[in-house]
Motif scaffolding. Sequence first.
Motif, PDB file in Angstrom:
ATOM      1  N   GLU A   1     -41.939  13.702 -10.490  1.00  0.00           N
ATOM      2  CA  GLU A   1     -42.051  15.073 -10.778  1.00  0.00           C
ATOM      3  C   GLU A   1     -40.981  16.084 -10.440  1.00  0.00           C
ATOM      4  OE1 GLU A   1     -45.549  16.440  -8.074  1.00  0.00           O
ATOM      5  OE2 GLU A   1     -44.663  18.470  -8.338  1.00  0.00           O
ATOM      6  N   PHE A   2     -40.174  15.526  -9.722  1.00  0.00           N
ATOM      7  CA  PHE A   2     -39.268  16.426  -9.593  1.00  0.00           C
ATOM      8  C   PHE A   2     -38.201  16.532 -10.394  1.00  0.00           C
ATOM      9  CE2 PHE A   2     -41.198  16.207  -5.199  1.00  0.00           C
ATOM     10  CZ  PHE A   2     -41.803  17.312  -5.235  1.00  0.00           C
TER      11      PHE A   2
ATOM     12  N   ILE B   1     -39.368  18.521 -13.106  1.00  0.00           N
ATOM     13  CA  ILE B   1     -39.195  19.988 -13.104  1.00  0.00           C
ATOM     14  C   ILE B   1     -37.703  20.433 -13.376  1.00  0.00           C
ATOM     15  CG2 ILE B   1     -39.370  21.851 -11.272  1.00  0.00           C
ATOM     16  CD1 ILE B   1     -41.973  20.275 -10.328  1.00  0.00           C
TER      17      ILE B   1
ATOM     18  N   ILE C   1     -37.277  20.776 -16.897  1.00  0.00           N
ATOM     19  CA  ILE C   1     -37.991  21.913 -17.220  1.00  0.00           C
ATOM     20  C   ILE C   1     -37.386  23.228 -17.001  1.00  0.00           C
ATOM     21  CG2 ILE C   1     -39.934  23.391 -16.846  1.00  0.00           C
ATOM     22  CD1 ILE C   1     -41.763  20.709 -16.580  1.00  0.00           C
TER      23      ILE C   1
ATOM     24  N   ILE D   1     -36.951  29.979 -11.192  1.00  0.00           N
ATOM     25  CA  ILE D   1     -37.477  28.751 -10.741  1.00  0.00           C
ATOM     26  C   ILE D   1     -36.628  27.895  -9.805  1.00  0.00           C
ATOM     27  CG2 ILE D   1     -37.748  26.254 -11.777  1.00  0.00           C
ATOM     28  CD1 ILE D   1     -38.748  27.495 -14.348  1.00  0.00           C
ATOM     29  N   GLY D   2     -37.335  27.438  -8.765  1.00  0.00           N
ATOM     30  CA  GLY D   2     -36.706  26.305  -7.817  1.00  0.00           C
ATOM     31  C   GLY D   2     -37.046  26.875  -6.255  1.00  0.00           C
ATOM     32  N   ASP D   3     -37.833  28.026  -5.930  1.00  0.00           N
ATOM     33  CA  ASP D   3     -38.214  28.286  -4.784  1.00  0.00           C
ATOM     34  C   ASP D   3     -39.780  28.360  -4.824  1.00  0.00           C
ATOM     35  OD1 ASP D   3     -38.311  29.426  -2.199  1.00  0.00           O
ATOM     36  OD2 ASP D   3     -36.199  29.959  -2.453  1.00  0.00           O
ATOM     37  N   ASP D   4     -40.384  28.632  -3.475  1.00  0.00           N
ATOM     38  CA  ASP D   4     -41.761  28.691  -3.459  1.00  0.00           C
ATOM     39  C   ASP D   4     -42.396  29.743  -4.658  1.00  0.00           C
ATOM     40  OD1 ASP D   4     -42.064  26.771  -1.344  1.00  0.00           O
ATOM     41  OD2 ASP D   4     -41.339  28.262  -0.037  1.00  0.00           O
TER      42      ASP D   4
ATOM     43  N   PHE E   1     -45.733  28.685 -16.708  1.00  0.00           N
ATOM     44  CA  PHE E   1     -46.356  27.826 -17.544  1.00  0.00           C
ATOM     45  C   PHE E   1     -46.890  26.397 -16.677  1.00  0.00           C
ATOM     46  CE2 PHE E   1     -45.080  25.440 -21.883  1.00  0.00           C
ATOM     47  CZ  PHE E   1     -46.326  25.476 -22.418  1.00  0.00           C
TER      48      PHE E   1
ATOM     49  N   ILE F   1     -48.929  22.748 -16.297  1.00  0.00           N
ATOM     50  CA  ILE F   1     -49.203  21.597 -17.277  1.00  0.00           C
ATOM     51  C   ILE F   1     -49.945  20.519 -16.361  1.00  0.00           C
ATOM     52  CG2 ILE F   1     -47.814  21.971 -18.965  1.00  0.00           C
ATOM     53  CD1 ILE F   1     -45.447  20.251 -17.898  1.00  0.00           C
TER      54      ILE F   1
ATOM     55  N   TYR G   1     -41.969  22.627 -23.857  1.00  0.00           N
ATOM     56  CA  TYR G   1     -41.295  23.681 -23.441  1.00  0.00           C
ATOM     57  C   TYR G   1     -40.205  24.340 -24.453  1.00  0.00           C
ATOM     58  CZ  TYR G   1     -42.922  23.577 -18.855  1.00  0.00           C
ATOM     59  OH  TYR G   1     -43.968  23.887 -17.780  1.00  0.00           O
TER      60      TYR G   1
ATOM     61  N   ILE H   1     -40.491  31.838 -15.642  1.00  0.00           N
ATOM     62  CA  ILE H   1     -40.096  31.659 -14.304  1.00  0.00           C
ATOM     63  C   ILE H   1     -40.650  30.952 -13.515  1.00  0.00           C
ATOM     64  CG2 ILE H   1     -39.040  34.443 -14.328  1.00  0.00           C
ATOM     65  CD1 ILE H   1     -42.419  34.203 -13.120  1.00  0.00           C
ATOM     66  N   GLY H   2     -41.657  30.091 -14.011  1.00  0.00           N
ATOM     67  CA  GLY H   2     -42.133  29.143 -13.100  1.00  0.00           C
ATOM     68  C   GLY H   2     -43.542  28.547 -13.656  1.00  0.00           C
ATOM     69  N   GLY H   3     -44.151  27.631 -12.779  1.00  0.00           N
ATOM     70  CA  GLY H   3     -45.310  27.174 -13.042  1.00  0.00           C
ATOM     71  C   GLY H   3     -45.621  26.049 -12.128  1.00  0.00           C
ATOM     72  N   ASP H   4     -46.571  25.166 -12.612  1.00  0.00           N
ATOM     73  CA  ASP H   4     -47.014  24.177 -11.826  1.00  0.00           C
ATOM     74  C   ASP H   4     -46.875  22.893 -12.596  1.00  0.00           C
ATOM     75  OD1 ASP H   4     -47.140  23.045  -9.215  1.00  0.00           O
ATOM     76  OD2 ASP H   4     -49.568  23.549  -9.121  1.00  0.00           O
ATOM     77  N   THR H   5     -46.838  21.627 -11.999  1.00  0.00           N
ATOM     78  CA  THR H   5     -46.998  20.477 -12.635  1.00  0.00           C
ATOM     79  C   THR H   5     -47.683  19.480 -11.912  1.00  0.00           C
ATOM     80  OG1 THR H   5     -44.519  20.804 -13.231  1.00  0.00           O
ATOM     81  CG2 THR H   5     -45.456  18.502 -13.701  1.00  0.00           C
TER      82      THR H   5
HETATM   83  P1  ADP Z   1     -44.623  24.125  -4.942  1.00  0.00           P
HETATM   84  O1  ADP Z   1     -44.909  22.807  -4.143  1.00  0.00           O
HETATM   85  O2  ADP Z   1     -44.619  25.226  -4.066  1.00  0.00           O
HETATM   86  O3  ADP Z   1     -45.846  24.195  -5.783  1.00  0.00           O
HETATM   87  P2  ADP Z   1     -43.180  23.028  -6.915  1.00  0.00           P
HETATM   88  O4  ADP Z   1     -42.367  21.779  -6.742  1.00  0.00           O
HETATM   89  O5  ADP Z   1     -44.559  22.648  -7.571  1.00  0.00           O
HETATM   90  O6  ADP Z   1     -43.230  24.005  -5.712  1.00  0.00           O
HETATM   91  O7  ADP Z   1     -42.262  23.931  -7.906  1.00  0.00           O
HETATM   92  C1  ADP Z   1     -40.986  24.150  -7.460  1.00  0.00           C
HETATM   93  C2  ADP Z   1     -40.490  25.238  -8.532  1.00  0.00           C
HETATM   94  O8  ADP Z   1     -40.531  24.714  -9.991  1.00  0.00           O
HETATM   95  C3  ADP Z   1     -41.273  26.441  -8.436  1.00  0.00           C
HETATM   96  O9  ADP Z   1     -40.381  27.678  -8.679  1.00  0.00           O
HETATM   97  C4  ADP Z   1     -42.027  26.347  -9.701  1.00  0.00           C
HETATM   98  O10 ADP Z   1     -42.568  27.660 -10.267  1.00  0.00           O
HETATM   99  C5  ADP Z   1     -41.462  25.584 -10.584  1.00  0.00           C
HETATM  100  N1  ADP Z   1     -42.113  24.844 -11.499  1.00  0.00           N
HETATM  101  C6  ADP Z   1     -42.805  23.609 -11.337  1.00  0.00           C
HETATM  102  N2  ADP Z   1     -43.459  23.159 -12.390  1.00  0.00           N
HETATM  103  C7  ADP Z   1     -43.379  24.047 -13.280  1.00  0.00           C
HETATM  104  C8  ADP Z   1     -43.475  23.831 -14.752  1.00  0.00           C
HETATM  105  N3  ADP Z   1     -44.359  23.086 -15.177  1.00  0.00           N
HETATM  106  N4  ADP Z   1     -42.990  24.907 -15.464  1.00  0.00           N
HETATM  107  C9  ADP Z   1     -42.198  25.686 -15.123  1.00  0.00           C
HETATM  108  N5  ADP Z   1     -41.733  25.790 -13.704  1.00  0.00           N
HETATM  109  C10 ADP Z   1     -42.285  24.771 -12.856  1.00  0.00           C
END
Ligand code: ADP
Length: 332
Positions: free
Chosen positions: A8-9, A12, A15, A31-34, A92, A94, A109, A124-128
């Motif tokens: 996952e990391f 990310i 991404i 991207i990269g913080d909470d 974004f 996924i 992407y 500027i971010g998302g979740d995976t």
């Molecule tokens: P958290 O555990 O707080 O959800 P993540 O490890 O999921 O943190 O995310 C770390 C960083 O990566 C955050 O800035 C988040 O927005 C970004 N990120 C995670 N998944 C994606 C994605 N699918 N697309 C863009 N940014 C992402």
Amino acid sequence: MKIAHIGEFGLIERISSFCKSSHKEGVVLHIGDDCAALKFNKPLVVVSTDLLIENVHFKRSWITPFQLGFKSLAVSISDIAAMGGTARFFLFSIALPSDYTVEDVSDLYAGAHTLAQKHSIEIIGGDTSASDSNVLFINGTILGEADEIVKRSGAHKGDKIYISGTPGDSSAGLFLLQKYGNQIDLIQGTAQVEKGKDFSNFIPLVNRHLMPEPRFVESCENITSMIDISDGLLQDLGHILDKSNVGATVYLDKIPLSQPLKSMAERFHKDPFQFALTGGEDYELLFTSPESTISGYHCIGEITKEGRTIIDSEGRALSFSEKGGYDHFRTR
Ligand code: ADP
Ligand code: MG
């Protein structure tokens, strides 16, 4: 490459290298913080979110990951444009099926990033996450800004109704995908679907469905209400009428039809207006204004005190409630 290979990391990280661009204006923390931290220039922040679910909103065999990434941002930009706002930032998220590869994610992407660059939007971010089922889930959240917003509720009796382009193309493209999805070569732009039957002329319709370009109005000064056409012209016009508590008369002859839609409808013995009036996902803008003409937009009717009327090409008046557009929860 399998996603398990980089985890996952690792994914990310890939991404985020894709998301960063040269125009980071307003991004205090990327991207990269909470959280990301952002600065806006205008007094109002406008926000919208959209889900795209495999087999509900798209079929993976019909749409490439690049096109899907492009489309998910396009539909979000369209929502902001329909409020009279400027799109700035995109999140974004996924949920990936087990057969989705690192290359698929990169293409997804790349598609979103291509459109983001064009409109100076920063991802500027998302979740995976992994998807438990074999289904791809995508969620796009867009943040925009505006000095003032244009709502659905501002249409007045006597306003004209305008559309930004030709409706029906997207649903005609969907019709072709449903019929010939696996035989259309989207990369080559050809559709040799059966021996002697070349439907390449209809590829613009398929492209309109898979990669819609968001529309914009130059100025909102004289616009009283606005919506983007996602569910169908009549249904979305209905939303304006409901919210504004008014009626409308629409003239069939004034609805602009594209040449590919006209020839496709002729080829398949279909009524092109069925696509234009009830087909979804055109992402054209539909708006009302007291101006009697607006250059670059098509006037298709006017707002009335009440009633929902279409005047057909023979001058007959039909009520359009029975022609409603696409509705997810209605049994068909
Ligand atoms: P958290 O555990 O707080 O959800 P993540 O490890 O999921 O943190 O995310 C770390 C960083 O990566 C955050 O800035 C988040 O927005 C970004 N990120 C995670 N998944 C994606 C994605 N699918 N697309 C863009 N940014 C992402
Ligand atoms: Mg997370």
